[in-house]
Structure formats: structure tokens, C-alpha cells
Design a protein around this motif. Sequence first.
Motif, PDB file in Angstrom:
ATOM      1  N   LEU A 473       1.171  -1.327  -0.164  1.00 58.53           N
ATOM      2  CA  LEU A 473       0.306  -0.272  -0.187  1.00 58.53           C
ATOM      3  C   LEU A 473       0.728   1.387   0.309  1.00 58.53           C
ATOM      4  CD1 LEU A 473      -2.790  -0.497   2.448  1.00 58.53           C
ATOM      5  CD2 LEU A 473      -3.497  -1.373   0.610  1.00 58.53           C
ATOM      6  N   GLU A 474       2.021   0.915   0.883  1.00 58.35           N
ATOM      7  CA  GLU A 474       2.870   2.088   1.052  1.00 58.35           C
ATOM      8  C   GLU A 474       3.664   2.271  -0.642  1.00 58.35           C
ATOM      9  OE1 GLU A 474       6.805   4.784   0.727  1.00 58.35           O
ATOM     10  OE2 GLU A 474       6.964   2.344   0.767  1.00 58.35           O
ATOM     11  N   THR A 475       3.979   1.865  -1.156  1.00 61.30           N
ATOM     12  CA  THR A 475       4.288   1.545  -2.116  1.00 61.30           C
ATOM     13  C   THR A 475       2.983   2.373  -4.041  1.00 61.30           C
ATOM     14  OG1 THR A 475       5.720  -0.732  -2.301  1.00 61.30           O
ATOM     15  CG2 THR A 475       5.220   0.672  -4.638  1.00 61.30           C
ATOM     16  N   ILE A 476       1.631   1.780  -3.752  1.00 61.82           N
ATOM     17  CA  ILE A 476       1.053   2.815  -4.304  1.00 61.82           C
ATOM     18  C   ILE A 476       0.985   3.738  -3.586  1.00 61.82           C
ATOM     19  CG2 ILE A 476      -1.612   2.528  -4.090  1.00 61.82           C
ATOM     20  CD1 ILE A 476      -1.365  -0.992  -3.757  1.00 61.82           C
ATOM     21  N   CYS A 477       0.827   3.993  -2.404  1.00 58.94           N
ATOM     22  CA  CYS A 477       0.972   5.626  -2.212  1.00 58.94           C
ATOM     23  C   CYS A 477       1.807   6.628  -2.795  1.00 58.94           C
ATOM     24  CB  CYS A 477       0.752   5.662  -0.696  1.00 58.94           C
ATOM     25  SG  CYS A 477      -1.080   5.244  -0.367  1.00 58.94           S
ATOM     26  N   ARG A 478       2.955   5.978  -2.378  1.00 59.07           N
ATOM     27  CA  ARG A 478       4.309   6.614  -3.135  1.00 59.07           C
ATOM     28  C   ARG A 478       4.354   6.907  -4.657  1.00 59.07           C
ATOM     29  NH1 ARG A 478       8.725   3.619  -3.289  1.00 59.07           N
ATOM     30  NH2 ARG A 478       8.230   2.079  -1.732  1.00 59.07           N
ATOM     31  N   PRO A 482      -3.189   4.867  -9.540  1.00 57.77           N
ATOM     32  CA  PRO A 482      -5.154   4.838  -8.996  1.00 57.77           C
ATOM     33  C   PRO A 482      -5.218   3.236  -8.858  1.00 57.77           C
ATOM     34  CG  PRO A 482      -4.042   4.892 -11.440  1.00 57.77           C
ATOM     35  CD  PRO A 482      -2.435   5.153 -11.127  1.00 57.77           C
ATOM     36  N   ILE A 483      -4.650   3.131  -7.549  1.00 58.61           N
ATOM     37  CA  ILE A 483      -5.050   1.661  -7.142  1.00 58.61           C
ATOM     38  C   ILE A 483      -7.054   1.742  -6.456  1.00 58.61           C
ATOM     39  CG2 ILE A 483      -4.627  -0.786  -6.571  1.00 58.61           C
ATOM     40  CD1 ILE A 483      -2.048  -0.596  -7.810  1.00 58.61           C
ATOM     41  N   VAL A 484      -7.649   1.123  -6.174  1.00 60.78           N
ATOM     42  CA  VAL A 484      -8.772   1.115  -4.905  1.00 60.78           C
ATOM     43  C   VAL A 484      -8.555  -0.447  -4.402  1.00 60.78           C
ATOM     44  CG1 VAL A 484     -10.890   1.393  -4.298  1.00 60.78           C
ATOM     45  CG2 VAL A 484      -9.806   2.526  -6.255  1.00 60.78           C
ATOM     46  N   THR A 485      -7.949  -0.860  -3.542  1.00 59.38           N
ATOM     47  CA  THR A 485      -7.927  -2.130  -3.005  1.00 59.38           C
ATOM     48  C   THR A 485      -9.142  -2.113  -1.773  1.00 59.38           C
ATOM     49  OG1 THR A 485      -5.633  -1.853  -2.558  1.00 59.38           O
ATOM     50  CG2 THR A 485      -6.694  -3.399  -1.045  1.00 59.38           C
ATOM     51  N   VAL A 486      -9.958  -3.389  -2.359  1.00 61.59           N
ATOM     52  CA  VAL A 486     -11.146  -3.367  -1.535  1.00 61.59           C
ATOM     53  C   VAL A 486     -11.091  -4.938  -0.793  1.00 61.59           C
ATOM     54  CG1 VAL A 486     -13.378  -3.815  -1.842  1.00 61.59           C
ATOM     55  CG2 VAL A 486     -12.510  -2.730  -3.543  1.00 61.59           C
ATOM     56  N   VAL A 487     -11.105  -4.735   0.606  1.00 66.43           N
ATOM     57  CA  VAL A 487     -10.927  -5.865   1.536  1.00 66.43           C
ATOM     58  C   VAL A 487     -11.945  -6.779   1.658  1.00 66.43           C
ATOM     59  CG1 VAL A 487      -9.438  -6.977   3.194  1.00 66.43           C
ATOM     60  CG2 VAL A 487      -8.120  -4.833   2.303  1.00 66.43           C
ATOM     61  N   LEU A 511      -8.566 -13.391  12.493  1.00 68.09           N
ATOM     62  CA  LEU A 511      -7.247 -12.731  11.870  1.00 68.09           C
ATOM     63  C   LEU A 511      -8.156 -11.327  12.032  1.00 68.09           C
ATOM     64  CD1 LEU A 511      -6.935 -13.374   7.706  1.00 68.09           C
ATOM     65  CD2 LEU A 511      -5.252 -13.032   9.709  1.00 68.09           C
ATOM     66  N   GLN A 512      -7.322  -9.716  12.007  1.00 72.79           N
ATOM     67  CA  GLN A 512      -8.329  -8.792  12.684  1.00 72.79           C
ATOM     68  C   GLN A 512      -7.464  -7.417  12.174  1.00 72.79           C
ATOM     69  OE1 GLN A 512      -7.738  -9.224  16.999  1.00 72.79           O
ATOM     70  NE2 GLN A 512      -6.254  -7.626  17.360  1.00 72.79           N
ATOM     71  N   ALA A 513      -8.126  -6.240  11.235  1.00 71.72           N
ATOM     72  CA  ALA A 513      -7.233  -5.558  10.865  1.00 71.72           C
ATOM     73  C   ALA A 513      -8.262  -4.362  10.484  1.00 71.72           C
ATOM     74  CB  ALA A 513      -6.772  -5.549   9.787  1.00 71.72           C
ATOM     75  N   ARG A 514      -8.063  -2.951  11.154  1.00 70.98           N
ATOM     76  CA  ARG A 514      -9.108  -1.884  10.397  1.00 70.98           C
ATOM     77  C   ARG A 514      -8.233  -1.707   9.205  1.00 70.98           C
ATOM     78  NH1 ARG A 514     -12.789   1.582  12.972  1.00 70.98           N
ATOM     79  NH2 ARG A 514     -12.293   2.880  11.132  1.00 70.98           N
ATOM     80  N   HIS A 515      -8.060  -2.297   8.049  1.00 68.06           N
ATOM     81  CA  HIS A 515      -7.277  -2.045   7.022  1.00 68.06           C
ATOM     82  C   HIS A 515      -7.308  -0.607   6.151  1.00 68.06           C
ATOM     83  CE1 HIS A 515      -8.025  -6.347   6.612  1.00 68.06           C
ATOM     84  NE2 HIS A 515      -7.436  -6.560   6.835  1.00 68.06           N
ATOM     85  N   ASP A 516      -8.804  -0.140   6.284  1.00 68.71           N
ATOM     86  CA  ASP A 516      -8.784   1.742   6.530  1.00 68.71           C
ATOM     87  C   ASP A 516      -6.825   2.331   6.657  1.00 68.71           C
ATOM     88  OD1 ASP A 516     -10.994   0.345   7.980  1.00 68.71           O
ATOM     89  OD2 ASP A 516     -11.675   2.574   8.341  1.00 68.71           O
ATOM     90  N   LEU A 517      -7.291   1.811   8.127  1.00 64.91           N
ATOM     91  CA  LEU A 517      -6.586   2.497   8.986  1.00 64.91           C
ATOM     92  C   LEU A 517      -4.484   2.642   8.402  1.00 64.91           C
ATOM     93  CD1 LEU A 517      -8.063   2.341  12.193  1.00 64.91           C
ATOM     94  CD2 LEU A 517      -8.419   3.971  11.289  1.00 64.91           C
ATOM     95  N   MET A 518      -4.650   1.391   7.898  1.00 62.66           N
ATOM     96  CA  MET A 518      -3.389   0.986   7.563  1.00 62.66           C
ATOM     97  C   MET A 518      -2.617   2.384   5.782  1.00 62.66           C
ATOM     98  SD  MET A 518      -2.800  -2.892   6.686  1.00 62.66           S
ATOM     99  CE  MET A 518      -1.651  -2.591   5.870  1.00 62.66           C
ATOM    100  N   ILE A 519      -3.770   2.096   5.634  1.00 62.06           N
ATOM    101  CA  ILE A 519      -3.427   3.261   4.427  1.00 62.06           C
ATOM    102  C   ILE A 519      -3.237   4.150   4.081  1.00 62.06           C
ATOM    103  CG2 ILE A 519      -6.580   3.105   2.993  1.00 62.06           C
ATOM    104  CD1 ILE A 519      -4.496   3.196   0.507  1.00 62.06           C
ATOM    105  N   ALA A 520      -4.268   5.152   5.636  1.00 57.72           N
ATOM    106  CA  ALA A 520      -3.709   6.269   5.840  1.00 57.72           C
ATOM    107  C   ALA A 520      -2.755   6.301   6.485  1.00 57.72           C
ATOM    108  CB  ALA A 520      -5.612   6.482   7.186  1.00 57.72           C
ATOM    109  N   ALA A 521      -1.984   5.835   7.165  1.00 58.20           N
ATOM    110  CA  ALA A 521      -0.608   6.335   7.184  1.00 58.20           C
ATOM    111  C   ALA A 521       0.480   6.170   6.400  1.00 58.20           C
ATOM    112  CB  ALA A 521      -0.666   4.532   8.126  1.00 58.20           C
ATOM    113  N   PHE A 522       0.069   5.673   5.302  1.00 62.02           N
ATOM    114  CA  PHE A 522       0.717   6.223   4.125  1.00 62.02           C
ATOM    115  C   PHE A 522      -0.071   7.270   3.246  1.00 62.02           C
ATOM    116  CE2 PHE A 522       0.752   1.663   4.567  1.00 62.02           C
ATOM    117  CZ  PHE A 522       1.984   1.325   5.462  1.00 62.02           C
TER     118      PHE A 522
END
Length: 578
Positions: A473-478, A482-487, A511-522
Amino acid sequence: MTIASLRETEAGDTVGAQRLTDGIHLVVDALKLNEVEAVYGVVGIPITDLARLAQASGIRYIGFRHESAAGHAAAAAGFLTRKPGICLTVSAPGFLNGLVALANATVNCFPMVQISGSSERHLVDLQRGDYEEMDQLAAARQFAKAAYRVHRAEDIGRGVARAIRTAVSGRPGGVYLDIPAAVLGEVIDAGLGAASLWRVVDPAPRQVPEPAALDRAIELLASAQRPLVVLGKGAAYAQADDQIREFVERTGIPYLPMSMAKGLLPDDHPQSVASTRSLALRRADVVMLVGARLNWLLGHGDAPQWNPDVKFIQVDIASTELDSNQPIAAPLVGDVGSVLAALSERTGPGRITVPAPWRDELAARSADNVAKMSKRLAAAETAHPMKFLGALQAIRDVLRDNPRAYLVNEGANALDLARNTIGMQVPRHRLDSGTWGVMGIGLGFAIAAAVESGDPVVAIEGDSAFGFSGMELETICRYDLPIVTVVLNNSGVYRGDAAASESGDPAPTALQARHDLMIAAFGGRGYRATTPDEVTTALREALALGKPALIDCVIDPADGTESGNIAHLNPKGITVQR
Ligand code: ADP
């Protein structure tokens, strides 16, 4: 002169009376000469300068967080462009990380070249314990179509040409090219260096079978009561869309697209039997396989999944594929475009017809299956918590309005259900787990699709599958892709409702994760969707923005089956407490 001092003077500078170059410059020059436009990799010793120079020379360098994702990107680029995707890795561990992708490319018949730096041969071969010591060539050989090592700077052009030719000619695959640090740093005369490079001419020549072989196949199809064409990803790779469409429509034969062949003809084409796959396989009496192998994905051609009396015609570039599982009554060895064009040309009008009872049988079963599926879809539409099929219908409807968008798909339930729910309209726009059913291709494939096409990409990921390449996700943001990842997040591998063990540890599938928060970090945009309507709104907005985004779809943890559609591959044994 050392490489460091050469960097200071710049290759091409005159030292004394002599113009000089070095291994790194020769690699970049050879790639450029062969029209390589993008390199996917992870830098480190000894290839960092190679990446810098490639970028400075106009090649696009995409830097990843893990070599496996970089390799998967190179493989996908190869599939999409019919030119080998290039992956750049560092010695030993980086090389090994990339090797998974090289092996996967080879299994899937995608052309790719992994170029890796390696440590000093005189230390490695005596196992003296060098930095990142490993005999990489020996390791790569068993996982790649071919593996080569360059020992002299003057052989770099030869090595690159040989790797490119091997990757794309015949059955495409992954090629490993080992270039030790000493060779990358070797300084030679610039004139000699330039003269040692060459451009590969006609890397994947057309190949047409004998007229007698074509007539044998036409004869079989003409005598069939229940003919069927199966289109595989080799047909998609061949970029022979017009020839395929012409043959299928001119003969009227029903066809079944394998998952990455979806979109070669639009999925709502009247001859598609995707919605009546089992009946088509069980009943067809003559089947023409086009760039599709009779491997596990097609039940090896065995009864009872297949009619025991079926006769196969197989169109494949690799002659050794034929007879690998079943007798091939009419082999057609050649490239899909040339073979189908030749078949169309030799098939006189009315020579091949499809008996009406076969068409009617398929149409009736298809209508039944579509009605059953519509009920499931309708039930999922309003269900709360959201079901896989609720989220997927929302995605399907948005994608219908965005036919240029690429679809990347991996997971278990996320893969099986998305494949059946979302129709494709355009060739080579669906990239998925492929022949190995591998997890971890997701973001690498998505990045390659975006880089190679410039078009939007939607990556539909199971929450487990996503984890294998999530850091990209960091690579995508860097690179602002135009990629939308849908988890599709049901909080588990397969499903998320397994109880914790008595020890208090989470279940093996939890498993547990808030993936939307992950991409916000990048720096990307994160959405959380709990209903199909929220999925629709988020996906429409994200596609309109054309920026990195992730939609975390909260799916009912109780939705999903163990191992998706391939649960039968689990060992039987004694049932384990779930
Ligand atoms: P699927 O999984 O979609 O059924 P496979 O990966 O099993 O497809 O099969 C792809 C086949 O296509 C391979 O056997 C490969 O040799 C073949 N192939 C690849 N490129 C071409 C081409 N240009 N022409 C003909 N066959 C091809």
C-alpha cells in the motif's frame, strides 16, 4: 579503476585516452536497447546504482517493500504486454524472496526476467562465508524456465538478450539472470561495451501447424454433436482477440472462459457457457482447448467431471503439453493467433455447425442456474451484517460503469465468489491467483496493471490474501497510483467466527485488522463500508478521484466456506474440532 571511481568520473568520460563504461551501464543500455520501459525491484547491495541509473536513463523504476511483490508485478507486466517484465533483486535473501514470483511466473507461463546481483564468486564457491553468500544460479535453476550467469562485463548484452529471448519464445516463463557484484563493477572500453549489446529480433515468432493438422481438427469439430471451446489464459496472453472472436462467432461453438480468459469475449456473450460449466464439461463430445491446460483447474480431463468419450483438440505453443493428461485427438501446435486465423480460413461456410439440441440443453440449464444465483444474490443484497455477495454485487455494478478498470482478485471465498459474480467486458483485465492458486499476488499485480496501462485498478482481496502484500500500500501511495484495494474482511482465513483455543490464543484461522487505517498511515484514502450501499458510494468516489484508496468491507465473520470451492483438496483423516 574501481566502480566507485568510475561513478565519480561518470561512464563515457575519457580517462587518459580511453572512453570507459562498466557493468551497471551496460545492463541499463542493454535493457533500453530492448525497449524495456519499467523495472520492478527492491534496492540494496549491489544493485542500488543500477536502479538509480535505470531511472536516470528514462526507464521507470518502481521500488517495492518486498521482492516477492516486485516479482509478481514483473510477471503481471509480462502477461499484459507480451514483453518480459523485469524484476531487480539483491543477493541471497532478496533473490530468494523474488524467486517465489519467478516460479509462479513460470508455472503461469508469464514472461519475466529476474535480474539479481550476487556476491563474489571466488568466496561463494569456496563457501568462505561472504556477505549474503549463496549459489543463486543453482537455486534458481529448478524454479525457472532457464537460469544464466554473466561472468564478464562484455557478456552482459548477450546475457540480457538470451534472457529476453528465452522468457518470451515458445511457452513463456521466468528466466533468472545472475550478475555478480564484480561484473556490475567491471570497467571496460566503452566502444567494446557498446558493440557487445544487441536487440532481440522477433522474440516470439509466429508458428502455424501443417494444413493436415488443421484439417484433422476441423473434421472433428464438424462431426461433433456437442462441441465446446475452452479459452485459457494462454489465449488471453496471445493478444489474438480478433482471431478468437472471429472463429468462435463464425462457428457458433459454445465457449467456456477460464478465469483470466474472461473478457476475451464479453462475459454476457450469448455463446458463453460460464453459467453452465459443469454440464458443458460433462456432456461435450469434442472440446477444443485454446491456451488452456488440462490441469487440476479442469479436473485433468477425467470422468466423471468430463464425458469419458470426449475427444480433445488442443491449441498450444508447447508441444510437450499435449497428451500430458488425456489423449489429444487433434494437436495444433502453434501460437493462438496464427492457429485460429488458419482454422477460420480453412473452415468453409457451414462446414461446422452446432446442433440445436446441444444449444437448447445448455440454454435451459443456464436459465436454471442463473435463476438460482439470482435468488442467492437477492438474499445477500439486504443481509446484515454484510455478506460477500452483498459487497460483490455493489462492486460489480460500479465496475459495469467502469469497463476500463483492471480487476485483480485473490483469496478463497473472495476469489471464487468474485469470479462468478463480476463479468468482464475487456480482454486481459482480470488478473488472479492463477495456476497455483497462490496468495500474495494482489498488490504486485495491481501495481503492474496501473503502471503498464495508466488505467484504474480495483484489487478485490480476501483479508488473509491481502496480508501477504499489504505493505505495498505504501508503494501504491508513494507512486500515487490509481488503485482501489477492496478488502472483503470477514476477520479470518476462510471465515472469522472460530472460537479461541482453551489456551486463550486466537484460532489458527482468526485475523483482525482495520485495513482502512493502514492506508491512511501512508497518505492514501481509507473507507470503511458495512453495507452494500456504502461499498457503492466509496468505490464510486475512489474511482472518480483516481488516487490510492482502500475500502475495508466489514463482512459477516460467519460468511465463507473453508477453502472456498476447493475444500475437497484438504486431507480427509479425522475431523479436527473447529
Ligand atoms: P488456464 O489456467 O487459463 O486454463 P493455462 O495457464 O493452464 O491456462 O494454459 C495456458 C497455456 O497456454 C499453456 O499451456 C501455454 O503453453 C499456452 N500458451 C501460452 N502462450 C501461448 C500462445 N501465444 N499461443 C498458444 N499457446 C500459448
